[in-house]
Design a protein around this motif. Structure first.
Motif, PDB file in Angstrom:
ATOM      1  N   ASP A 192       2.804  -0.271   1.781  1.00  0.00           N
ATOM      2  CA  ASP A 192       4.060   0.481   1.876  1.00  0.00           C
ATOM      3  C   ASP A 192       4.060   1.671   0.920  1.00  0.00           C
ATOM      4  N   ALA A 248       1.842   4.308   2.789  1.00  0.00           N
ATOM      5  CA  ALA A 248       2.020   4.520   4.228  1.00  0.00           C
ATOM      6  C   ALA A 248       2.603   5.884   4.561  1.00  0.00           C
ATOM      7  N   TYR A 249       3.583   6.347   3.761  1.00  0.00           N
ATOM      8  CA  TYR A 249       4.224   7.626   4.050  1.00  0.00           C
ATOM      9  C   TYR A 249       3.441   8.813   3.485  1.00  0.00           C
ATOM     10  N   SER A 260      -1.959   5.007  14.425  1.00  0.00           N
ATOM     11  CA  SER A 260      -0.987   4.811  13.338  1.00  0.00           C
ATOM     12  C   SER A 260      -0.450   3.382  13.340  1.00  0.00           C
ATOM     13  N   LYS A 269       2.602   5.700   8.315  1.00  0.00           N
ATOM     14  CA  LYS A 269       3.984   6.113   8.533  1.00  0.00           C
ATOM     15  C   LYS A 269       4.237   7.575   8.162  1.00  0.00           C
TER      16      LYS A 269
END
Length: 402
Positions: free
Chosen positions: A91, A94-95, A144, A150
């Motif tokens: 997490d 991810a971005y 993805s 993300k």
């Protein structure tokens, strides 16, 4: 930094198999097996051999996807595994991870099949996944999902420069600080009866083979496949002990703004110069160019002239080859596949050949490495992609800076 690469090609699936074919001068262009060639005078293509998505252990979602997305998924998996990125991506990261995977035409075979069902077989409906399989962003979306990416995720479309533009976009995102890591490239699986009929109507396909820079060249040969790179910010890659295959040092892109099919010298040469300038290299620093080299009459002469315009006297010291002579013209995917070839050339100090080059066109008078590859010291390489519409994209790679 390039920390992973993966390919699906007519010479085989996987970078090592592909590179072995290039080094030996093998040819992946053969008589078409995957569709009927009735009423076609073009009966050869660069088809990917022995690709069974189930044997490749693709995910359930990819098994339901168009073949172009399956090729992208397979190449991406090889690249990700080589890079050693922990998946699914955390997490925290991810971005700050992108997935830019394009295609010149997307799921064209899915569309042909659907139209055949509607208009020839008089079916009342198409497959319920037709739309999702056909759209040009499907490959990027699938990849993805596979890895939990993300951040920026979309497909680039620029005909035969698609993969190179995709790689360049991720390069720019990393340089700007938007992301730390990106999966980039393109995939193509548009070999079918209708596409071949459309291409042969343009009179740019050869019924015999793809012979770049040759006096007897008579057109290009359609092919399919995928080429994917994993790119990472240097400090991040270094901190996790990633295998750094090469440094992406420069990227140039231009548009001719002149003609849909006749390339200009100015557009191509300016893109090459921009890539060199960003890499802070002189023309004499480049040792090898993986040429766009499509074996069409105009392209090969114009690319030669553009190289001479940029490199001047240094052009005589370049080693150049068009690996399309072996794997065919994979359209949107060619820049990714050829980037992998360029990186392997850099890694092994080996120039792959241009096969089928018996007699060079007098207007193409540079060293195109005819028929047999050769060893030479390679410090910096350039990979050219020049597409229909005058869409030009160029990459420059160098060694691990450590």
């Amino acid at each position: 930094m390039v920390t992973g690469q993966g390919v699906v090609t007519p010479l085989g699936t996987g970078v090592e198999k592909f590179w072995s074919g290039l080094k030996s001068g093998s040819c992946g262009i053969r008589e078409v097996q995957s569709f009927e060639t009735d009423e076609l005078y073009i009966t050869i293509a660069g088809e990917v051999p022995d690709f069974d998505p189930r044997e490749r252990e693709l995910s359930k979602q990819l098994l339901m996807a168009d073949k172009y997305s399956q090729y992208a998924g397979c190449a991406a998996r090889e690249a990700v595994q080589q890079s050693g990125i922990e998946t699914p991506i955390s997490d925290e990261d991810a971005y700050r991870t992108a997935c830019i995977i394009g295609s010149g035409v997307g799921g064209l075979t899915t569309l042909e099949f659907s139209y055949k069902m509607l208009f020839k077989e008089n079916k009342r409906a198409t497959h319920p996944l037709t739309l999702l399989k056909a759209i040009g962003s499907s490959a990027s979306a699938h990849v993805s999902i596979e890895y939990g990416i993300k951040g920026p995720t979309f497909g680039v479309v620029s005909a035969c420069s698609t993969a190179t533009h995709s790689i360049g976009v991720v390069y720019q995102m990393i340089k700007s600080g938007l992301i730390d890591t990106g999966i980039a490239g393109a995939a193509e699986a548009s070999l079918n009866w209708g596409a071949t009929r459309a291409w042969q109507a343009m009179r740019v396909l050869s019924p015999d083979g793809l012979f770049p820079f040759s006096k007897t060249r008579n057109g290009t040969v359609l092919a399919e496949g995928s080429g994917i790179l994993v790119l990472e910010e240097y400090e991040k890659a270094k901190a996790r002990g990633a295998p750094i295959l090469a440094e992406l040092m420069g990227f140039g892109m231009t548009a001719d703004a002149a003609d849909m099919v006749n390339p200009s010298i100015e557009g191509a040469s300016t893109a090459m110069k921009m890539a060199l300038d960003e890499a802070e290299l002189a023309p004499s620093d480049i040792d090898y160019i993986n040429a766009h080299g499509t074996a069409t009459a105009v392209n090969d002469v114009n690319e030669t002239r553009a190289i001479k315009h940029v490199f001047g006297n240094a052009a005589n010291n370049l080693s150049i080859s068009s690996t399309k002579s072996m794997h065919g013209h994979t359209l949107g995917a060619c820049g990714g596949i050829e980037a992998a070839a360029s990186i392997k050339a850099l890694e092994e100090n080996f120039v792959p050949p241009t096969i089928g080059l018996a007699e060079t066109d007098p207007e193409c008078d540079l060293d195109y490495t005819p028929n047999v590859g050769k060893k030479r010291d390679i410090n910096y390489v350039m990979s050219n992609s020049f597409a229909f519409g005058g869409l030009n994209a160029v990459l420059v790679f160098g060694p691990n800076p450590a």
